[in-house]
Write a protein that holds these residues in place. Structure first.
Motif, PDB file in Angstrom:
ATOM      1  N   GLN A  28       0.881  -1.174   0.000  1.00  0.00           N
ATOM      2  CA  GLN A  28       0.000   0.000   0.000  1.00  0.00           C
ATOM      3  C   GLN A  28       0.911   1.215   0.000  1.00  0.00           C
ATOM      4  N   LEU A  29       0.792   2.050  -1.017  1.00  0.00           N
ATOM      5  CA  LEU A  29       1.675   3.208  -1.140  1.00  0.00           C
ATOM      6  C   LEU A  29       0.937   4.475  -0.713  1.00  0.00           C
ATOM      7  N   SER A  30       1.333   4.994   0.439  1.00  0.00           N
ATOM      8  CA  SER A  30       0.738   6.236   0.920  1.00  0.00           C
ATOM      9  C   SER A  30       1.673   7.378   0.560  1.00  0.00           C
ATOM     10  N   THR A  31       1.140   8.420  -0.049  1.00  0.00           N
ATOM     11  CA  THR A  31       2.002   9.531  -0.487  1.00  0.00           C
ATOM     12  C   THR A  31       2.731  10.163   0.695  1.00  0.00           C
ATOM     13  N   GLY A  32       2.058  10.270   1.847  1.00  0.00           N
ATOM     14  CA  GLY A  32       2.700  10.842   3.037  1.00  0.00           C
ATOM     15  C   GLY A  32       3.930  10.033   3.433  1.00  0.00           C
ATOM     16  N   ASP A  33       3.764   8.699   3.482  1.00  0.00           N
ATOM     17  CA  ASP A  33       4.886   7.817   3.848  1.00  0.00           C
ATOM     18  C   ASP A  33       6.006   7.901   2.811  1.00  0.00           C
ATOM     19  N   MET A  34       5.613   7.909   1.527  1.00  0.00           N
ATOM     20  CA  MET A  34       6.617   7.948   0.453  1.00  0.00           C
ATOM     21  C   MET A  34       7.409   9.247   0.494  1.00  0.00           C
ATOM     22  N   VAL A  59       3.973  20.703  -1.523  1.00  0.00           N
ATOM     23  CA  VAL A  59       4.757  19.964  -2.509  1.00  0.00           C
ATOM     24  C   VAL A  59       3.948  19.868  -3.806  1.00  0.00           C
ATOM     25  N   PRO A  60       4.488  20.381  -4.940  1.00  0.00           N
ATOM     26  CA  PRO A  60       3.710  20.370  -6.190  1.00  0.00           C
ATOM     27  C   PRO A  60       3.508  18.951  -6.745  1.00  0.00           C
ATOM     28  N   ASP A  61       2.488  18.834  -7.591  1.00  0.00           N
ATOM     29  CA  ASP A  61       2.126  17.531  -8.174  1.00  0.00           C
ATOM     30  C   ASP A  61       3.312  16.866  -8.865  1.00  0.00           C
ATOM     31  N   THR A  62       4.131  17.667  -9.581  1.00  0.00           N
ATOM     32  CA  THR A  62       5.256  17.079 -10.329  1.00  0.00           C
ATOM     33  C   THR A  62       6.204  16.337  -9.393  1.00  0.00           C
ATOM     34  N   VAL A  63       6.418  16.916  -8.189  1.00  0.00           N
ATOM     35  CA  VAL A  63       7.320  16.293  -7.222  1.00  0.00           C
ATOM     36  C   VAL A  63       6.684  15.020  -6.650  1.00  0.00           C
ATOM     37  N   VAL A  64       5.394  15.102  -6.315  1.00  0.00           N
ATOM     38  CA  VAL A  64       4.704  13.927  -5.762  1.00  0.00           C
ATOM     39  C   VAL A  64       4.711  12.790  -6.790  1.00  0.00           C
ATOM     40  N   VAL A  65       4.434  13.126  -8.050  1.00  0.00           N
ATOM     41  CA  VAL A  65       4.439  12.098  -9.104  1.00  0.00           C
ATOM     42  C   VAL A  65       5.840  11.504  -9.252  1.00  0.00           C
ATOM     43  N   GLY A  66       6.869  12.359  -9.117  1.00  0.00           N
ATOM     44  CA  GLY A  66       8.250  11.881  -9.177  1.00  0.00           C
ATOM     45  C   GLY A  66       8.549  10.886  -8.065  1.00  0.00           C
ATOM     46  N   ILE A  67       8.003  11.159  -6.879  1.00  0.00           N
ATOM     47  CA  ILE A  67       8.211  10.264  -5.738  1.00  0.00           C
ATOM     48  C   ILE A  67       7.487   8.932  -5.969  1.00  0.00           C
ATOM     49  N   VAL A  68       6.268   9.006  -6.506  1.00  0.00           N
ATOM     50  CA  VAL A  68       5.518   7.771  -6.835  1.00  0.00           C
ATOM     51  C   VAL A  68       6.284   6.982  -7.905  1.00  0.00           C
ATOM     52  N   ALA A  69       6.808   7.706  -8.902  1.00  0.00           N
ATOM     53  CA  ALA A  69       7.553   7.070 -10.003  1.00  0.00           C
ATOM     54  C   ALA A  69       8.751   6.292  -9.474  1.00  0.00           C
ATOM     55  N   ILE A  82      -1.155  -0.638  -4.279  1.00  0.00           N
ATOM     56  CA  ILE A  82      -2.403   0.111  -4.045  1.00  0.00           C
ATOM     57  C   ILE A  82      -1.975   1.550  -3.793  1.00  0.00           C
ATOM     58  N   LEU A  83      -2.554   2.480  -4.527  1.00  0.00           N
ATOM     59  CA  LEU A  83      -2.266   3.894  -4.269  1.00  0.00           C
ATOM     60  C   LEU A  83      -3.314   4.428  -3.304  1.00  0.00           C
ATOM     61  N   ASP A  84      -2.818   4.999  -2.216  1.00  0.00           N
ATOM     62  CA  ASP A  84      -3.688   5.464  -1.153  1.00  0.00           C
ATOM     63  C   ASP A  84      -3.432   6.959  -0.930  1.00  0.00           C
ATOM     64  N   GLY A  85      -4.471   7.775  -1.064  1.00  0.00           N
ATOM     65  CA  GLY A  85      -4.318   9.219  -0.842  1.00  0.00           C
ATOM     66  C   GLY A  85      -3.755   9.948  -2.052  1.00  0.00           C
ATOM     67  N   PHE A  86      -3.660   9.256  -3.163  1.00  0.00           N
ATOM     68  CA  PHE A  86      -3.173   9.869  -4.402  1.00  0.00           C
ATOM     69  C   PHE A  86      -3.696   9.044  -5.569  1.00  0.00           C
ATOM     70  N   PRO A  87      -4.165   9.670  -6.629  1.00  0.00           N
ATOM     71  CA  PRO A  87      -4.310  11.113  -6.817  1.00  0.00           C
ATOM     72  C   PRO A  87      -5.496  11.673  -6.027  1.00  0.00           C
ATOM     73  N   ARG A  88      -5.384  12.967  -5.699  1.00  0.00           N
ATOM     74  CA  ARG A  88      -6.473  13.649  -4.983  1.00  0.00           C
ATOM     75  C   ARG A  88      -7.264  14.571  -5.905  1.00  0.00           C
ATOM     76  N   THR A  89      -6.664  14.940  -7.030  1.00  0.00           N
ATOM     77  CA  THR A  89      -7.332  15.853  -7.963  1.00  0.00           C
ATOM     78  C   THR A  89      -7.208  15.297  -9.378  1.00  0.00           C
ATOM     79  N   VAL A  90      -8.022  15.831 -10.288  1.00  0.00           N
ATOM     80  CA  VAL A  90      -7.963  15.391 -11.687  1.00  0.00           C
ATOM     81  C   VAL A  90      -6.592  15.711 -12.287  1.00  0.00           C
ATOM     82  N   GLN A  91      -6.029  16.876 -11.918  1.00  0.00           N
ATOM     83  CA  GLN A  91      -4.697  17.248 -12.430  1.00  0.00           C
ATOM     84  C   GLN A  91      -3.653  16.202 -12.015  1.00  0.00           C
TER      85      GLN A  91
END
Length: 200
Positions: A28-34, A59-69, A82-91
């Motif tokens: 389970q991948l939580s953006t906060g933990d990542m 933290v901008p979306d580009t950075v969060v996506v980079g961390i997920v990547a 499992i992605l948990d807490g991300f994405p939060r918006t359509v962008q």
């Protein structure tokens, strides 16, 4: 199996995620933990995030996506996640779509736990009452007022994600108001179907 779990606060995403992790052996991948792990590890994206957070910025979306990547390249996520807490918006969803496409990775499914807001508020109020009756401190999130605020924020920001994934033909819904074990059974049945499709 790569899953996004959607649903408002109190819908039971945390409980169900834990059960999926146990059953299917995917993290389970939580953006906060990542985010915290990337900062602690001093990765390039982590250092960028740290600098922004130290200035009190979001933290901008580009950075969060980079961390997920980075995170989905790790061995334990090779079989899925499992992605948990991300994405939060359509962008964020669009940025995630682009990143996954670049890696040649496809999501298996997006599952939304559908819940009734009034019933959820009642459930939260009951939980707060029971906690107080036991003489235990009530979580700030467990007051109906705070909960309503969080639900409104979810409806504004995150609910449009349902439309985004429905248009992409990826969204599946499960009745989150059923008993917890029944929700788990419904979820497992749906995910087993995807696992079989992927294997065939």
């Amino acid at each position: 199996m790569r899953i996004i779990l959607l649903g408002p606060p109190g819908a039971g995403k945390g409980t169900q995620s834990e059960r999926i992790v146990e059953r299917f052996g995917i993290p389970q991948l939580s953006t906060g933990d990542m985010l915290r792990a990337a900062v602690a590890a001093g990765t390039p994206v982590g250092l960028e995030a740290k600098a922004i957070m130290e200035q009190g910025g979001l933290v901008p979306d580009t950075v969060v996506v980079g961390i997920v990547a980075d995170r989905i390249e790790e061995p334990d996520a090779k079989r899925g996640f499992i992605l948990d807490g991300f994405p939060r918006t359509v962008q964020q969803a669009e940025a995630l779509d682009r990143m996954l496409a670049k890696k040649g990775i496809a999501l298996s499914t997006v599952v939304e736990l559908k819940v009734d807001e009034e019933a959820l508020v009642g459930r939260i109020a009951k939980r707060a009452e029971e906690t107080a009756a036991k003489g235990l401190p009530v979580r700030k999130d467990d007051t109906p007022e705070v909960f309503k605020t969080r639900f409104d924020a979810y409806r504004r920001q995150t609910a449009p994600l349902s439309d985004h994934y429905a248009k992409a033909g990826m969204l599946e819904t499960i009745d989150g108001m059923k008993p917890i074990d029944t929700v788990t059974q419904d979820l497992f049945a749906l995910l087993e179907r995807h696992a079989e499709t992927a294997a065939s």
